[in-house]
Enzyme design. Structure first.
Site, PDB file in Angstrom:
ATOM      1  N   ASN A  83       0.837  -1.193   0.000  1.00 43.27           N
ATOM      2  CA  ASN A  83       0.000   0.000   0.000  1.00 43.27           C
ATOM      3  C   ASN A  83       0.875   1.247   0.000  1.00 43.27           C
ATOM      4  OD1 ASN A  83      -1.835   2.098   0.575  1.00 43.27           O
ATOM      5  ND2 ASN A  83      -3.118   0.757   1.814  1.00 43.27           N
TER       6      ASN A  83
ATOM      7  N   ASP B  42      -5.885   7.690  -9.367  1.00 42.38           N
ATOM      8  CA  ASP B  42      -7.334   7.818  -9.214  1.00 42.38           C
ATOM      9  C   ASP B  42      -7.654   9.273  -8.848  1.00 42.38           C
ATOM     10  OD1 ASP B  42     -10.040   7.718  -8.385  1.00 42.38           O
ATOM     11  OD2 ASP B  42      -9.813   5.642  -7.704  1.00 42.38           O
TER      12      ASP B  42
ATOM     13  N   LYS C 198     -15.027  13.351  -6.097  1.00 38.21           N
ATOM     14  CA  LYS C 198     -15.910  13.948  -5.091  1.00 38.21           C
ATOM     15  C   LYS C 198     -15.095  14.706  -4.050  1.00 38.21           C
ATOM     16  CE  LYS C 198     -19.527  10.473  -5.664  1.00 38.21           C
ATOM     17  NZ  LYS C 198     -20.361   9.432  -5.008  1.00 38.21           N
TER      18      LYS C 198
ATOM     19  N   ASP D  43      -4.697  12.651 -17.106  1.00 43.06           N
ATOM     20  CA  ASP D  43      -5.577  13.156 -18.162  1.00 43.06           C
ATOM     21  C   ASP D  43      -6.729  13.938 -17.573  1.00 43.06           C
ATOM     22  OD1 ASP D  43      -6.687  10.700 -17.052  1.00 43.06           O
ATOM     23  OD2 ASP D  43      -8.241  10.919 -18.577  1.00 43.06           O
TER      24      ASP D  43
ATOM     25  N   GLU E 265       0.059   2.645 -19.902  1.00 43.94           N
ATOM     26  CA  GLU E 265      -1.038   2.032 -20.647  1.00 43.94           C
ATOM     27  C   GLU E 265      -2.229   2.983 -20.736  1.00 43.94           C
ATOM     28  OE1 GLU E 265       1.333  -1.337 -18.791  1.00 43.94           O
ATOM     29  OE2 GLU E 265       0.554   0.586 -18.103  1.00 43.94           O
TER      30      GLU E 265
ATOM     31  N   GLU F  65      -2.197   6.235 -20.467  1.00 46.00           N
ATOM     32  CA  GLU F  65      -1.855   7.412 -21.275  1.00 46.00           C
ATOM     33  C   GLU F  65      -2.076   7.145 -22.755  1.00 46.00           C
ATOM     34  OE1 GLU F  65       2.003  10.384 -21.934  1.00 46.00           O
ATOM     35  OE2 GLU F  65       2.034   8.805 -20.400  1.00 46.00           O
TER      36      GLU F  65
END
Length: 212
Positions: A96, A118, A122, A154, A192, A194
């Site tokens: 982790n 990620d 929110k 992105d 991948e 990108e």
């Protein structure tokens, strides 16, 4: 991201201890013992299937690399790449990324790569973003003085949030591109995600920041 269950993944990872470090905490402060050569160490937090980190390691044999990925079913793809290429300056950690200070001491790492993390869009999930101030503090605790973060995404919202987070933390902005693939930046190695996003016409954002 929906992950396909690979019940054999754990066994495969365990069967390649020369590539996947099973007890990384024992090397805290002494990562030079893991690699053939003593040289700067760069890590990627969230290495995914490993395209970026394996290509970086092949392109820069004078740097040691560690790819960090939480999900067994994802990191096995990175292991496949590593086995096929037999890259001596690359290792993998199936741990982790929130626990970096358990595995690395201050000054162990020269650079942190964050690629297509990620975005946690929110507002109530902002603390989970890998560029949130608590993560910036985490990186600072393992980086050398004046260590760097290189960040690609992105997601415009995440990029804007990250630039503000970097600034508020006092980091020095060394490079920024609002459209990486239409810039003069040289030596870009794609992940991948990108490649997938850019083929769909998505703009790729990139920046480099430095602690001071």
């Amino acid at each position: 991201m929906r992950l396909r269950n690979k019940p054999w993944a754990r066994e495969m990872l365990d069967s390649h201890p020369q590539h996947v470090i099973s007890s990384p905490e024992q090397y805290k402060g002494n990562w030079k013992a893991v690699f053939e050569k003593e040289q700067p160490l760069h890590i990627e937090v969230g290495t995914g299937k490993g395209r970026f980190i394996t290509e970086m390691a092949k392109a820069h044999p004078d740097i040691n690399y560690i790819g960090i990925e939480l999900y067994e079913s994802v990191i096995v793809s990175a292991l496949d790449r590593l086995i096929a290429a037999d890259i001596p300056n690359l290792k993998l950690l199936n741990v982790n990324g929130e626990k970096l200070t358990e595995y690395f001491a201050k000054g162990d790492v020269s650079r942190v790569y964050l690629n297509f993390s990620d975005p946690w869009p929110k507002t109530r999930h902002a603390k989970r973003r890998l560029t949130y101030k608590s993560f910036l503090k985490l990186y600072e605790e393992i980086l050398v003085d004046n260590g760097e973060i290189h960040f690609k995404t992105d997601n415009q919202g995440l990029f804007e949030f990250s630039l503000m987070s970097f600034s508020e933390y006092g980091l020095l902005l060394k490079y920024v591109s609002l459209d990486l693939h239409n810039s003069d930046f040289e030596g870009n190695i794609m992940t991948e995600y990108e490649e997938k996003f850019s083929q769909k016409g998505s703009r790729i954002y990139r920046c480099e920041v430095q602690y001071r």
